[in-house]
Design an enzyme around this catalytic site. Structure first.
Site, PDB file in Angstrom:
ATOM      1  N   ASP A 228       0.767  -1.382  -0.032  1.00 37.26           N
ATOM      2  CA  ASP A 228       0.035  -0.003  -0.063  1.00 37.26           C
ATOM      3  C   ASP A 228       0.793   1.198  -0.205  1.00 37.26           C
ATOM      4  O   ASP A 228       2.024   1.128   0.364  1.00 37.26           O
ATOM      5  CB  ASP A 228      -0.993  -0.019   1.301  1.00 37.26           C
ATOM      6  CG  ASP A 228      -2.383   0.768   0.868  1.00 37.26           C
ATOM      7  OD1 ASP A 228      -2.129   1.550   0.066  1.00 37.26           O
ATOM      8  OD2 ASP A 228      -3.134   0.510   1.694  1.00 37.26           O
ATOM      9  N   TRP A 229       0.217   2.340  -0.229  1.00 38.11           N
ATOM     10  CA  TRP A 229       1.266   3.482  -0.644  1.00 38.11           C
ATOM     11  C   TRP A 229       1.689   4.272   0.595  1.00 38.11           C
ATOM     12  O   TRP A 229       1.010   4.426   1.337  1.00 38.11           O
ATOM     13  CB  TRP A 229       0.304   4.718  -1.438  1.00 38.11           C
ATOM     14  CG  TRP A 229       0.452   4.554  -2.759  1.00 38.11           C
ATOM     15  CD1 TRP A 229       0.846   5.742  -3.422  1.00 38.11           C
ATOM     16  CD2 TRP A 229       0.338   3.465  -3.675  1.00 38.11           C
ATOM     17  NE1 TRP A 229       1.031   5.494  -5.012  1.00 38.11           N
ATOM     18  CE2 TRP A 229       0.862   4.178  -5.114  1.00 38.11           C
ATOM     19  CE3 TRP A 229       0.112   2.145  -3.628  1.00 38.11           C
ATOM     20  CZ2 TRP A 229       0.578   3.132  -6.306  1.00 38.11           C
ATOM     21  CZ3 TRP A 229      -0.196   1.475  -4.698  1.00 38.11           C
ATOM     22  CH2 TRP A 229       0.156   1.774  -5.876  1.00 38.11           C
TER      23      TRP A 229
END
Length: 683
Positions: A228-229
């Protein structure tokens, strides 16, 4: 191709492939013919950014169709809806130069307070898995990859970057992993996204057991795992645990850390090679054609699918559908300024937005009727006596008052959780006042999260739960209110009477960095039914403008501990409509506590008035199994099982019992075994 390309790359070039070039794309390597891969937010529309970038939906993005979000698609109970949305998003992604769309989100709705529930399908893994798999197939049909997220136990936004979800393995295996397992096994997604949170103290992106042993080993997943970012703390530890691509880029820091680890001997270069090969498989998705999409056709599709997602919760005395010629009062600012999506990384720059007020006006004009409007309240503002007084006057002058209520955008978004389930006080006050003045009152609810209807439920004749229906939701609501479309949605999560009645209430959202999943497998309707705590509207509930009869249940064995359930469904009403056949399994067999019933199969069918159809649903071995933590595998306990065809999770229509031989297990006896275990041991 991947092996050939790898052989042409230096260690530095291979390491560079394992983290982003920038916010949305991977590193190209020109001399090896490796193009850049572009990732973009989804899952209910493409959020493509060319200028400034973010993962919270703060800055702008290119125009795209906003389809119904997952909270609505879950209520469709129709994998075809999810697949058609996936395919349309795939066409738009190709037009906008996106190769991998971040979605679908298939996390379980553990608590109705989760601020990101609008982006998830359901509280049940069977429903979430079927819809998620269909969405992935739709994307793939257009040559676009999916990023199934967030793996795993990402069920809250509070402290999401560091919270430890402390959950036992049986609960993981039976509730939180099965949707991902189903999508991986049936749809082979291009990527799986590791969650931000920790699982039992170990970050998801550094969890070797989760990523390598379960996802790759047990399920045979061969695609890439992406972070995930901003979800990577230690790029080397994450790489060793199984994450292949860190996003977004770190301006070379992660690359250098990986190179240094290899040169120092603490990381084997073969681990880098393996991850780089997986990232290179994504280059097969690169399409430079950028063929435009038909925006009008996609808006029409968004409208068609939205009508399948709304749930008619209540319809006393056939308040709906509205009759032509009736004077209508549309009350509530959401009639004019609708809620159709929520905030955060999935926020789409919608090409156009239909409002319920405009759509109702179009219908009224066609039939020479009358439509009045009063805002009644303003979102995110204090109550106004003037607005309330005017709304009551308008309601009193109409034949039917429709109150458009729901959650304002400030109360739900990615990044934070809600603190309660009630509508804003000014809206509750408005509904009560309008209901007291109007001849008939309908409430249309919008919002990505569940809200209680207590305090005003008994005052109104009908409630239409729209959730968030995308950019064409306004027209869809008008069509449903007037009966041009027949409601066919079913609740994908329980609607409780009180927050205190929900399973996670004692433990959500946790404390001091930990959240204990103390309810175990009793999530959602499993809790309500097992503990006899009624929901106001149970999981699977939904009304129609026609009626259906379910009969002739037959359960047939199809193999060892497997069966098929067959029923006849007849549309006994006067108009066409869709019905959801829901099949649950109930048992007390085995050494573990089982929920009162569990959804194991479902099918949505459309029937003309008077039409009858036979529906068959498979119940494979897993439909009867539990996860045995001592044996570390799925086990079918010998004993009696009841197959129940239900109207919803609380209402059994038909049932039939069967006895399964199950697994004969001779557990090892030791000095720690109980007297009962010694006396009842078969040997």
């Amino acid at each position: 191709m991947a092996n050939t390309a790898i052989a042409m790359l230096s260690l530095e070039e291979k390491a560079a492939l394992l983290s982003g070039r920038d916010f949305w794309s991977t590193h190209p390597v020109a001399h090896a013919g490796i193009p850049t891969v572009v990732l973009g937010d989804g899952p209910h529309g493409v959020r493509r950014q060319f200028g400034s970038s973010d993962h919270l939906g703060v800055t702008g993005s290119e125009p795209a169709t906003c389809f119904p979000p997952a909270v609505a698609v879950g209520c469709s109970w129709n994998p075809q809806v999810a697949e058609r949305i996936g395919a349309a998003i795939g066409r738009e992604a190709r037009a906008l130069g996106v190769n991998v769309v971040l979605g679908p989100g298939i996390n379980i709705k553990r608590s109705p307070l989760c601020g990101r529930n609008f982006e998830y399908y359901s509280e049940d893994p069977a429903l979430s898995g079927a819809l998620g798999s269909a969405h992935v197939r739709g994307l793939a049909s257009e040559g676009v990859g999916a990023s199934v997220k967030h793996f795993v136990a990402n069920n809250q936004e509070t402290e999401r970057m560091r919270i430890s979800a402390d959950v036992d393995e049986r609960t993981l295996r039976e509730i939180y992993l099965p949707a991902f397992e189903h999508v991986v096994m049936t749809a082979q997604p291009a990527t799986v996204m590791a969650a931000y949170n920790r699982i039992n103290g170990v970050p998801a992106a550094e969890n070797h057991w989760l990523l390598n042993d379960v996802l790759r080993g047990e399920w045979g997943y061969a695609g890439a795992i992406v972070s995930d970012w901003g979800g990577i703390v230690d790029p080397v530890a994450s790489l060793e645990a199984g994450v292949d691509l860190e996003m977004p880029g770190t301006r070379g820091r992660s690359k250098q850390a990986i190179v240094d680890a290899v040169l120092s001997g603490t990381l084997e270069e073969r681990v880098v090679d393996t991850a780089a090969r997986r990232v290179l498989t994504l280059t097969g998705l690169v399409d430079v054609s950028h063929e435009p999409f038909d925006a009008e056709a996609h808006h029409a599709l968004a409208l068609e699918l939205a009508t399948e997602c709304a749930v008619l919760l209540k319809n006393d005395h056939s308040t709906l559908p509205l009759t032509h010629g009736a004077r209508i009062a549309a009350i509530g600012e959401f009639a004019r300024t609708p809620r159709y999506q929520a905030g955060g990384s999935s926020k789409v720059n919608a090409i156009r937005v239909d409002t319920p007020l405009d759509a109702l006006q179009t219908i009224v004009d066609r039939h020479n009727s009358e439509l009045m409007f009063a805002p009644g309240f303003m979102p995110d503002s204090v109550p106004s006596d003037d607005l309330l007084t005017r709304a009551v006057e308008v309601a009193a002058a109409a034949d039917v008052a429709i109150v458009f209520a729901g959650l304002p955008e400030t109360e739900e978004s990615e990044g934070f959780d809600r603190s309660h389930l009630a509508l804003p006080d000014n809206q509750i006050r408005l509904i009560r006042a309008v209901a007291a003045a109007a001849r008939q009152t309908v409430v249309v609810l919008s919002g990505g999260g569940t809200v209680t209807v207590e305090g005003w439920h008994e005052n109104v004749g009908a409630i239409l739960q729209g959730h968030l229906l995308g950019q064409a939701g306004g027209a869809a609501i008008a069509d449903l209110l007037y009966g041009f479309a027949n409601p066919s949605g079913r609740l994908a999560e329980s609607l409780p009477v009180r927050l205190e009645d929900t399973a996670s209430y004692p433990n959500f959202p946790g404390e001091q960095g930990h959240v204990r999943y103390g309810e175990g497998v009793l999530v959602g309707y499993r809790w309500h039914q097992t503990l006899h705590t009624p929901a106001r509207y149970p999981f699977g509930h939904g009304l129609s403008y026609t009626t259906f009869e379910t009969s002739d249940l037959t359960v047939t064995r199809t193999g060892e501990d497997a069966a098929t359930a067959t029923v006849r469904v007849t549309n006994t009403g006067t108009r066409a409509g869709s019905h959801v056949v829901q099949v649950y399994v109930s048992t007390t067999a085995g050494p573990v506590r089982r929920p009162a019933r569990e959804l194991r199969a479902f099918s949505k069918i459309h029937l003309e008035a008077g039409e009858s159809r036979i529906v068959s649903l498979d119940l494979p071995r897993r439909a009867f199994a539990y996860w045995d933590i001592e044996l570390g595998r799925w086990v079918v306990a010998p004993g009696a099982y009841v197959i129940e065809v239900c109207q919803d999770a609380a209402t059994v229509l038909l049932r039939q019992s069967m006895t399964l031989s199950g697994d004969i297990i001779h557990r090892e006896l030791t000095l720690l075994s109980t007297v009962d275990e010694w006396l009842t041991h078969p040997l």
